[in-house]
Design an enzyme around this catalytic site. Structure first.
Site, PDB file in Angstrom:
ATOM      1  N   ASP A  45       0.839  -1.199   0.000  1.00 23.14           N
ATOM      2  CA  ASP A  45       0.000   0.000   0.000  1.00 23.14           C
ATOM      3  C   ASP A  45       0.873   1.248   0.000  1.00 23.14           C
ATOM      4  OD1 ASP A  45      -2.904   1.095   0.595  1.00 23.14           O
ATOM      5  OD2 ASP A  45      -1.514   2.225   1.854  1.00 23.14           O
ATOM      6  N   TYR A  51       3.028  10.196   0.839  1.00 23.64           N
ATOM      7  CA  TYR A  51       3.992   9.594   1.766  1.00 23.64           C
ATOM      8  C   TYR A  51       5.417  10.018   1.430  1.00 23.64           C
ATOM      9  CZ  TYR A  51       0.071   6.451   2.929  1.00 23.64           C
ATOM     10  OH  TYR A  51      -1.142   5.930   3.296  1.00 23.64           O
ATOM     11  N   LYS A  72      -2.643   6.314  -3.913  1.00 21.24           N
ATOM     12  CA  LYS A  72      -3.720   7.262  -3.623  1.00 21.24           C
ATOM     13  C   LYS A  72      -3.428   8.630  -4.223  1.00 21.24           C
ATOM     14  CE  LYS A  72      -3.903   4.811   0.741  1.00 21.24           C
ATOM     15  NZ  LYS A  72      -2.472   4.416   0.776  1.00 21.24           N
ATOM     16  N   HIS A  85      -7.618   9.966  -1.844  1.00 21.15           N
ATOM     17  CA  HIS A  85      -7.063   9.812  -0.494  1.00 21.15           C
ATOM     18  C   HIS A  85      -7.967  10.410   0.587  1.00 21.15           C
ATOM     19  CE1 HIS A  85      -2.900   9.290   1.591  1.00 21.15           C
ATOM     20  NE2 HIS A  85      -3.885   8.992   2.426  1.00 21.15           N
TER      21      HIS A  85
END
Length: 318
Positions: free
Chosen positions: A46, A51, A80, A113
């Site tokens: 994932d 990030y 996402k 997201h």
């Protein structure tokens, strides 16, 4: 190693129930974590653009694929769309950047997201004027661009993350192609039974994030005196009963509920231990005790999106 459980999609695709989360996995460690995971049986990774580590994750994918141990088609890879790319003209370019960073031709699952829109290039707003309202950039606009990405073969499945029952219901009422998946915070302090029932009725697969309590979040994202899942006496007692770790009990609980789960770790021992969680089976007594822990507590509140004048003060509106 074939995962013990999977979530099935309408076209027959299967998402492994236990995946490796990469949120908060820093540069210099995330590639090694992904490599360890893939070499030890994980087939579900994932990711997310925000990030900040997708390029390093992509290096791990490339290395493992080149070694010939794992094939791309054997994996389930999720990413996402970040909040600054919700306008229709920004969705596919953002997706293509993620694919470039991950060194992939397609994703298995792409998610919106958050139901929150930022102006382009804003990593995280500090002022009201850095947001778009959902009247200016409605979710359906973003969703139609997600559908187009699927038509172009850039993604196999599309869905959303951090959506409430009300927001899902609203979106479903505006489209002929409803979300195939939802990713939300789920753990014994936050069962979200109403939301899970809604998703079951609409055949929306659910993935649980922060299943262990996300204790390694930044201090800025934490509340005062947050309860620890890993140290909860009920969880610790059940773990001792089964000869398991507290983390394994929490992961197993998520899988037995029919959801996927994405614990994050960069520790080799923990990564292996987390995947082995499916080897345990919680009994009715265990589940009944865990049921009592639900007090609707969120670790990820969404309050970090609230500025004085924007319209995002009630992310979880059900």
């Amino acid at each position: 190693m074939k995962p013990l459980r999977t979530l099935k999609y309408k076209n027959g695709d299967e998402q492994p129930a236990i995946g490796l989360g990469t949120w908060k996995s820093g540069k210099g460690e995330v590639a090694k974590a992904v490599e360890i995971a893939l070499n030890n049986g994980y087939r579900h990774i994932d990711c997310a653009a925000t990030y900040g580590n997708e390029a390093e994750v992509g290096e791990a994918f490339e290395k493992v694929f080149n070694q010939g141990k794992v094939k791309r088609e054997d994996l389930w890879i999720t990413s996402k769309l970040w909040n600054d790319s919700h306008k229709k003209e920004d969705v596919i370019p953002a997706l293509k950047q993620t694919l470039s960073d991950l060194k992939l031709d397609y994703l298995d699952l792409y998610l919106i997201h958050w139901p929150v829109a930022f102006k382009k290039g804003i990593g995280f707003p500090e002022k009201d004027e850095q947001y778009y309202s959902l009247e200016e950039v409605p979710i359906i606009e973003t969703w139609e661009a997600m559908i187009e990405a699927k038509k172009q073969g850039l993604v196999k499945h599309i869905g959303v993350s951090n959506f409430s029952t009300n927001k899902l219901e609203d979106l479903i009422g505006k489209t002929d192609e409803k979300p195939e998946a939802l990713q939300v915070e789920l753990h014994p302090y936050l069962h979200q039974n109403k939301l899970l029932e809604f998703c079951s009725n609409h055949k929306i697969n659910v993935t649980a994030y922060s299943p262990l309590g996300s204790g390694d979040r930044s201090e800025a994202m934490k509340g005062e005196n947050e309860p620890s899942l890993l140290e909860n006496p009920t969880i610790v007692k059940i773990a001792k009963k089964h000869g398991a770790s507290a983390g394994q009990i929490l992961i197993n609980w998520a899988v037995q509920r029919g959801t996927a789960v994405i614990p994050k770790s960069t520790n080799e021992g923990r990564i292996k231990e987390n995947l082995a969680s499916s080897g345990y089976q919680l009994d009715k007594e265990d589940l009944a005790e865990i049921d009592k822990l639900d007090d609707h507590f969120r670790y990820v509140t969404g309050e970090f999106f609230v500025t004085e004048g924007n319209s995002y003060s009630n992310i979880y509106d059900d």
